[in-house]
Scaffold this motif. Sequence first.
Motif, short mmCIF file in Angstrom:
data_model
loop_
_atom_site.label_atom_id
_atom_site.label_comp_id
_atom_site.label_asym_id
_atom_site.label_seq_id
_atom_site.Cartn_x
_atom_site.Cartn_y
_atom_site.Cartn_z
N GLU A 99 0.83 -1.21 0.00
CA GLU A 99 0.00 0.00 0.00
C GLU A 99 0.86 1.25 0.00
OE1 GLU A 99 -2.50 -0.46 3.40
OE2 GLU A 99 -3.95 -1.77 2.37
N GLU A 100 1.93 1.27 0.80
CA GLU A 100 2.84 2.42 0.83
C GLU A 100 3.57 2.57 -0.49
OE1 GLU A 100 3.10 4.81 2.89
OE2 GLU A 100 1.71 3.97 4.35
N ASN A 136 2.46 1.71 -3.43
CA ASN A 136 1.51 2.27 -4.41
C ASN A 136 1.33 3.77 -4.21
OD1 ASN A 136 1.01 -0.14 -5.77
ND2 ASN A 136 -0.63 -0.73 -4.37
N GLU A 137 1.31 4.21 -2.95
CA GLU A 137 1.19 5.65 -2.70
C GLU A 137 2.41 6.40 -3.22
OE1 GLU A 137 0.11 7.04 1.15
OE2 GLU A 137 -1.46 5.53 1.44
N LEU A 138 3.59 5.82 -3.05
CA LEU A 138 4.80 6.46 -3.56
C LEU A 138 4.80 6.51 -5.08
CD1 LEU A 138 7.68 5.08 -1.29
CD2 LEU A 138 6.75 7.39 -1.34
N LYS A 139 4.30 5.46 -5.71
CA LYS A 139 4.21 5.45 -7.17
C LYS A 139 3.31 6.57 -7.66
CE LYS A 139 5.07 0.60 -8.34
NZ LYS A 139 4.47 -0.62 -8.93
N ASN A 140 2.19 6.76 -6.98
CA ASN A 140 1.27 7.84 -7.36
C ASN A 140 1.89 9.22 -7.11
OD1 ASN A 140 -0.74 6.02 -8.11
ND2 ASN A 140 -1.63 5.96 -6.06
N LYS A 141 2.67 9.32 -6.06
CA LYS A 141 3.27 10.61 -5.70
C LYS A 141 4.39 11.00 -6.67
CE LYS A 141 5.67 13.00 -1.91
NZ LYS A 141 6.13 12.88 -0.50
N ASN A 143 5.30 9.19 -9.58
CA ASN A 143 5.05 8.81 -10.96
C ASN A 143 6.31 8.23 -11.59
OD1 ASN A 143 3.69 8.42 -13.34
ND2 ASN A 143 3.13 10.57 -13.63
N SER A 149 5.73 3.05 6.52
CA SER A 149 4.81 2.01 6.99
C SER A 149 4.65 2.03 8.50
CB SER A 149 5.34 0.63 6.56
OG SER A 149 5.44 0.53 5.16
N LYS A 161 2.69 4.92 10.40
CA LYS A 161 1.24 5.04 10.21
C LYS A 161 0.43 3.91 10.84
CE LYS A 161 1.84 7.31 5.70
NZ LYS A 161 1.56 7.20 4.25
N THR A 178 6.10 12.93 9.40
CA THR A 178 6.13 11.47 9.36
C THR A 178 6.61 10.89 10.67
OG1 THR A 178 6.52 11.49 6.97
CG2 THR A 178 7.08 9.47 8.14
#
Length: 326
Positions: free
Chosen positions: A171-172, A174-179, A181, A202, A205, A250
């Motif tokens: 999940e983390e 995937n968030e980094l990939k979106n952030k 790109n 990870s 959070k 963080t």
Amino acid sequence: MKPLSISIPTYNRPFLLKELLLNLCKSSNHYEIDINIFDNSTNNSTKKLIDNIKHKFNFLNYTKNSTDLGYVGNQIKCLESSKSIYTAFICDDDIYTNDAISSIINCININDELSFIALNYYSFKGDYKIIKRQDFAPTNDVLFKRAYDILNYPSVGHFSGFIFNTKIVQEELNELKNKYNKNLTKTFEKHRGIITHLANLSLSKTNLPSYFIGSRILAAREPDSVDYDLLYHLNYENLKYYLGLYKDGTISEKDFNYKKKLVLDTLPKAIMIESTIKSRDEYNLLKKKFDKILINDYKYRLLIRPLFNISQNSLINIIWKIFYKY
């Protein structure tokens, strides 16, 4: 779903990978696990090695990347390809001792869901059965109710001792990939990989606990040479990285102060060694960088900063060279 996958990124080091795999596979025969190798090699030497042993172990999976994904790209592939509950990450030059798999599986079985598991380790040169240093951390097991506290525990930080909760780390990721790109791998190549960052994100959070296995079941190989230096990479970049995590919320101020203390403890030795290697201009530039972050810290200002100044003296330099055998 299997309880554990062991992911191994490798690049043109079949002679080291072979030792890891033969030891790992023999100790894994009785467990429901996967061992996944992701090969960035530019030749077929690693493939030949795997072809020679794969038929003996049905849990051994090999992927030769179609292109060289780079250091970070291969780390990402190791984590995103896992289909098990937990994903262990081990470098191809390190070794799991004979008790490692049984200890990890036992930890998984006796605990409710964990966010992260870290392994204690010892270092070696050449023969992994001959211990060079082993005083990195106490040998008692520790359950951390606040998951991030494990990253403030002695010795936790060696990639090969990281075991992630697969769902959480993916999940983390995937968030980094979106952030980031398309800039994800390029960004983290500068930071010497993405594994530590994913652990920090990870564990900052999650509400799940983390667990430290105190038995020294990881043998970490000491390299003959490294491509980083003590002063810039292991101290300044490390300090700057955790300052960034603190500033963006963080990690807490207490977490940052712990990381800062680690840097302040190792900085004097780094200053003395690197003053014998770096040019005066490089050295002064680094001093300014440390000043910018640490000038308000009394220990740095009163004890460590003066060391920057005296270490530029030619006579002092000679003393440091003799002391550290440079």
